[in-house]
Structures are given as C-alpha cells and as structure tokens.
Design a protein around this motif. Sequence first.
Motif, PDB file in Angstrom:
ATOM      1  N   VAL A  29     -56.392 -27.044 -25.227  1.00 37.10           N
ATOM      2  CA  VAL A  29     -55.560 -27.348 -26.385  1.00 37.10           C
ATOM      3  C   VAL A  29     -54.996 -26.034 -26.890  1.00 37.10           C
ATOM      4  O   VAL A  29     -55.743 -25.102 -27.200  1.00 37.10           O
ATOM      5  CB  VAL A  29     -56.362 -28.045 -27.508  1.00 37.10           C
ATOM      6  N   ASP A  30     -53.684 -25.953 -26.917  1.00 38.97           N
ATOM      7  CA  ASP A  30     -52.996 -24.766 -27.414  1.00 38.97           C
ATOM      8  C   ASP A  30     -52.073 -25.192 -28.546  1.00 38.97           C
ATOM      9  O   ASP A  30     -51.532 -26.297 -28.537  1.00 38.97           O
ATOM     10  CB  ASP A  30     -52.160 -24.112 -26.311  1.00 38.97           C
ATOM     11  N   ALA A  31     -51.892 -24.316 -29.496  1.00 41.45           N
ATOM     12  CA  ALA A  31     -51.029 -24.626 -30.635  1.00 41.45           C
ATOM     13  C   ALA A  31     -50.036 -23.496 -30.864  1.00 41.45           C
ATOM     14  O   ALA A  31     -50.378 -22.328 -30.754  1.00 41.45           O
ATOM     15  CB  ALA A  31     -51.864 -24.843 -31.888  1.00 41.45           C
TER      16      ALA A  31
ATOM     17  N   GLY B 236     -61.563 -28.816 -32.238  1.00 42.12           N
ATOM     18  CA  GLY B 236     -61.906 -30.190 -32.595  1.00 42.12           C
ATOM     19  C   GLY B 236     -61.198 -31.205 -31.725  1.00 42.12           C
ATOM     20  O   GLY B 236     -61.803 -32.179 -31.266  1.00 42.12           O
ATOM     21  N   LEU B 237     -59.921 -30.982 -31.477  1.00 50.13           N
ATOM     22  CA  LEU B 237     -59.158 -31.895 -30.623  1.00 50.13           C
ATOM     23  C   LEU B 237     -59.643 -31.796 -29.180  1.00 50.13           C
ATOM     24  O   LEU B 237     -59.786 -32.813 -28.494  1.00 50.13           O
ATOM     25  CB  LEU B 237     -57.661 -31.615 -30.720  1.00 50.13           C
ATOM     26  N   GLY B 238     -59.926 -30.586 -28.720  1.00 56.56           N
ATOM     27  CA  GLY B 238     -60.462 -30.416 -27.362  1.00 56.56           C
ATOM     28  C   GLY B 238     -61.774 -31.155 -27.179  1.00 56.56           C
ATOM     29  O   GLY B 238     -62.004 -31.820 -26.157  1.00 56.56           O
ATOM     30  N   ALA B 239     -62.650 -31.081 -28.179  1.00 53.23           N
ATOM     31  CA  ALA B 239     -63.935 -31.781 -28.116  1.00 53.23           C
ATOM     32  C   ALA B 239     -63.741 -33.297 -28.137  1.00 53.23           C
ATOM     33  O   ALA B 239     -64.421 -34.027 -27.413  1.00 53.23           O
ATOM     34  CB  ALA B 239     -64.835 -31.342 -29.269  1.00 53.23           C
TER      35      ALA B 239
ATOM     36  N   SER C  14     -64.759 -35.822 -24.984  1.00 55.66           N
ATOM     37  CA  SER C  14     -65.723 -36.914 -25.111  1.00 55.66           C
ATOM     38  C   SER C  14     -65.215 -38.211 -24.491  1.00 55.66           C
ATOM     39  O   SER C  14     -65.987 -39.144 -24.302  1.00 55.66           O
ATOM     40  CB  SER C  14     -66.067 -37.140 -26.588  1.00 55.66           C
ATOM     41  N   LEU C  15     -63.935 -38.262 -24.138  1.00 57.87           N
ATOM     42  CA  LEU C  15     -63.331 -39.480 -23.599  1.00 57.87           C
ATOM     43  C   LEU C  15     -63.020 -39.402 -22.106  1.00 57.87           C
ATOM     44  O   LEU C  15     -62.460 -40.347 -21.543  1.00 57.87           O
ATOM     45  CB  LEU C  15     -62.039 -39.799 -24.362  1.00 57.87           C
ATOM     46  N   VAL C  16     -63.311 -38.271 -21.471  1.00 53.38           N
ATOM     47  CA  VAL C  16     -63.032 -38.077 -20.055  1.00 53.38           C
ATOM     48  C   VAL C  16     -64.303 -37.637 -19.340  1.00 53.38           C
ATOM     49  O   VAL C  16     -65.299 -37.321 -19.979  1.00 53.38           O
ATOM     50  CB  VAL C  16     -61.911 -37.027 -19.832  1.00 53.38           C
TER      51      VAL C  16
ATOM     52  N   ILE D  16     -55.701 -31.057 -17.851  1.00 55.75           N
ATOM     53  CA  ILE D  16     -54.873 -31.642 -18.894  1.00 55.75           C
ATOM     54  C   ILE D  16     -54.755 -30.672 -20.052  1.00 55.75           C
ATOM     55  O   ILE D  16     -55.679 -29.924 -20.360  1.00 55.75           O
ATOM     56  CB  ILE D  16     -55.396 -33.018 -19.367  1.00 55.75           C
ATOM     57  N   LYS D  17     -53.569 -30.664 -20.651  1.00 56.25           N
ATOM     58  CA  LYS D  17     -53.287 -29.758 -21.757  1.00 56.25           C
ATOM     59  C   LYS D  17     -52.627 -30.514 -22.901  1.00 56.25           C
ATOM     60  O   LYS D  17     -51.865 -31.440 -22.681  1.00 56.25           O
ATOM     61  CB  LYS D  17     -52.347 -28.635 -21.314  1.00 56.25           C
ATOM     62  N   VAL D  18     -52.956 -30.079 -24.084  1.00 60.01           N
ATOM     63  CA  VAL D  18     -52.255 -30.531 -25.283  1.00 60.01           C
ATOM     64  C   VAL D  18     -51.551 -29.295 -25.821  1.00 60.01           C
ATOM     65  O   VAL D  18     -52.172 -28.243 -25.977  1.00 60.01           O
ATOM     66  CB  VAL D  18     -53.225 -31.052 -26.362  1.00 60.01           C
ATOM     67  N   GLU D  19     -50.284 -29.425 -26.071  1.00 59.31           N
ATOM     68  CA  GLU D  19     -49.510 -28.346 -26.667  1.00 59.31           C
ATOM     69  C   GLU D  19     -49.077 -28.826 -28.051  1.00 59.31           C
ATOM     70  O   GLU D  19     -48.100 -29.545 -28.180  1.00 59.31           O
ATOM     71  CB  GLU D  19     -48.313 -28.000 -25.786  1.00 59.31           C
TER      72      GLU D  19
END
Length: 173
Positions: free
Chosen positions: A32-34, A54-57, A61-63, A73-76
Amino acid sequence: MKYLRTTALALTMSAMGVTASADTPVISDVEVDADYSAYKRSNVVEVWPSLEEGLGAAISSLVEFGNGEMPVIKVELNKIAIDGDTALPDSGEINLIEGQVVVHASVDATVEKAVDDREPDVIQASPLIVTAMTGDGGAVPEGWVSGPPSEEDFYNALIGAYAVEFVNRLDLD
C-alpha cells in the motif's frame, strides 16, 4: 449491500465478514503506497499516520500468501477526504478513500535488480473509491446496530470496505 446504520451515518459495506474459502485469492505480496501531493491541503499523514499499514493488514487478512510466482497486488492511494475536503478535521473524520487497484505479474526472485530494474508487468488496474454516506434516520432493521459513530468507526469501516472491495475486484485467473 449491507449497511452499518448509525444515527448519524450509514456506511455502505459489502460482506465485511468475509472468510477464507476456495475463492480466496493467492498472492505473493501486498503493498500500500500513498501519494496525496495532488492535494496541497491534505493532512491525512498527520491525522492517520498508520493508514497505509492498516489498509495493508486489512487486505492481508482477506487473501492467502503463496510463493514469489504469484501476483503482487498494490493499492495506490491518492485521496482521503471528508465531504470532499482533503484537509481533515482534528477529529480525524473521513468519508472517502480513493485510489487505484493494481495487480502486477509474479516476480521471479532470481532476477537481480541490477539486471532488470523494471516493475513487473501490470495485469490489472482500475480505480477504486469507497465513500460513507449520511443515513436517512429511518427505522433500524432487526439485527442491525444503531448508535453514534466515532472517528474510529469511520476509519475502520472505510478501511474494511476498501479492503473487501479491493479483494472482490481481483481477477487472478
């Protein structure tokens, strides 16, 4: 869709109680990057300094995690706001998380960065926005919980909903 109804808001949520199943995505890593630099008044880093973790955790927990041959997988994240304003109040209330869902092809751990410093190929990318909406103040259905939300309620509900929707959008076949 399910709603967490409170006297002040209804947060749109989908399947917050997701459990591992045969359809649980298997990945090699989640990042997760912001980057909130497009919004000069953004103070999310000061108000919620551990949002990325928090978002990474929540996503983790779902994968399930496999070897390095599985996708990364990445969240930007690029916008966190309350009623459209990226300058969050001292209370930390948020009602919007906006970002990009990106899935990269597997990473071969034997390839050294010095030999090939390219990012793995993107195999999926799409925007993802999760918002909280004010409730209508109507009757609370049987089995639902009603009460005034705290700042943590906003934060946890939005982080959880973002993680669930992120995982729901993964297309790893």
